[in-house]
Design an enzyme around this catalytic site. Structure first.
Site, PDB file in Angstrom:
ATOM      1  N   VAL A  77       0.852  -1.182   0.000  1.00 20.06           N
ATOM      2  CA  VAL A  77       0.000   0.000   0.000  1.00 20.06           C
ATOM      3  C   VAL A  77       0.891   1.236   0.000  1.00 20.06           C
ATOM      4  O   VAL A  77       1.805   1.343   0.821  1.00 20.06           O
ATOM      5  CB  VAL A  77      -0.886   0.000   1.271  1.00 20.06           C
ATOM      6  CG1 VAL A  77      -1.786   1.222   1.298  1.00 20.06           C
ATOM      7  CG2 VAL A  77      -1.703  -1.277   1.352  1.00 20.06           C
ATOM      8  N   CYS A  78       0.636   2.160  -0.914  1.00 18.12           N
ATOM      9  CA  CYS A  78       1.460   3.378  -0.998  1.00 18.12           C
ATOM     10  C   CYS A  78       1.302   4.223   0.260  1.00 18.12           C
ATOM     11  O   CYS A  78       0.192   4.594   0.648  1.00 18.12           O
ATOM     12  CB  CYS A  78       1.076   4.209  -2.209  1.00 18.12           C
ATOM     13  SG  CYS A  78       1.792   5.862  -2.170  1.00 18.12           S
ATOM     14  N   VAL A  79       2.421   4.575   0.865  1.00 16.50           N
ATOM     15  CA  VAL A  79       2.384   5.294   2.148  1.00 16.50           C
ATOM     16  C   VAL A  79       1.775   6.681   2.020  1.00 16.50           C
ATOM     17  O   VAL A  79       0.956   7.094   2.864  1.00 16.50           O
ATOM     18  CB  VAL A  79       3.788   5.349   2.804  1.00 16.50           C
ATOM     19  CG1 VAL A  79       4.797   6.068   1.918  1.00 16.50           C
ATOM     20  CG2 VAL A  79       3.729   6.018   4.166  1.00 16.50           C
TER      21      VAL A  79
END
Lengths: 130, 135
Positions: A77-79
């Site tokens: 998941v992209c931070v």
């Protein structure tokens, strides 16, 4: 073939996370490798463990968690996208003074570099979104 | 590292109204550190992302268009803008911001990274790319 998958729309609102799930399941069954699935834009919302769909509906997050466990798929998941939308793991919550985290088992939060790396290391990058 | 791949970022949407354009640019900036062959394509409403004189005061959203100018510093030298998309929206190259890079093969001469090309050429660029990320 080694296939990377990008999901860029949110669960239930959009078909992307469902279609990607079907696609990855079929690809693995056909003997392909899917080392990583990357969640971006509203796609990060797939990773909340607080989702409570009605019992007679599919549970998108649990489907992904189970698939990742069985086939060792790296769910990233992209931070930056996750922080904007309130999707945190324990470390992020602590670092930013938040009183809770909500990431589901099997998902991990990391940077966009993981998306680029997936593009470099796979034979195909397949996007599910608009 | 494996051989260099051709990454193409396709920007199809207006800069504001949805987050796609901003989060696309974030991918491009991170991706620039990976020493791959990077190109951007601007088609449909995506051409508005490069429009000059953007002012977002009235909508409470950050104007991120100045960040495009930094792409030259990241050695991103290919921003392809589709001519037909510009024309359909009453725009021309003169309406676009400047994005320049320094060409190390030409005594660091400053050159424009913006290339206005036709729809058929955009199709060829897409076909030629190894990894297409569409926003």
């Amino acid at each position: 073939m080694k296939i990377g998958v990008l999901i860029s729309e949110g669960p239930y609102t959009h078909q992307a996370a469902d279609s990607a799930y079907k696609f990855v399941s079929a690809a693995l069954a056909a003997g392909h490798e899917v080392p990583r699935v990357f969640f971006y834009h509203d796609g990060v919302n797939v990773a909340t463990r607080l989702s409570l769909p009605p019992q007679d509906e599919r549970h998108i997050q649990q489907n992904w968690t189970a698939l990742a466990k069985e086939h060792e798929v790296d769910l990233v998941v992209c931070v930056a996208a996750a922080q904007r939308r309130g999707l945190l793991d324990e470390g992020e919550a602590n670092r930013n003074g938040k009183d809770a985290n909500n990431i589901a088992e099997g998902f991990r939060i990391s940077g966009l570099g993981q998306l680029i790396e997936m593009g470099i290391q796979t034979d195909r990058l397949v996007t599910f979104g608009d | 590292m494996a051989k260099t791949k051709k990454f193409l970022y396709v920007n199809r949407k207006a800069p504001y109204g949805t987050i796609y354009a901003l989060e696309s640019l974030e991918v491009v900036l991170i991706g620039a550190a990976f020493e791959q062959d990077v190109a951007l394509a601007f088609v449909d409403d995506g051409v508005f992302q490069l429009a000059k004189g953007q002012n977002t005061d009235g909508i409470g959203v950050k104007n991120f268009s100045p960040t495009f100018r930094a792409l030259g510093d990241y050695d991103v030298q290919k921003l392809f803008v589709e001519r037909e998309s510009l024309e359909e929206r009453g725009l021309s190259e003169a309406d676009l911001i400047e994005v320049v890079y320094e060409d190390e093969d030409d005594d660091w001469a400053e050159k424009s990274a913006i290339h206005v090309v036709g729809r058929a050429e955009i199709a060829d660029i897409m076909a030629d790319a190894d990894v297409v990320l569409s926003f």
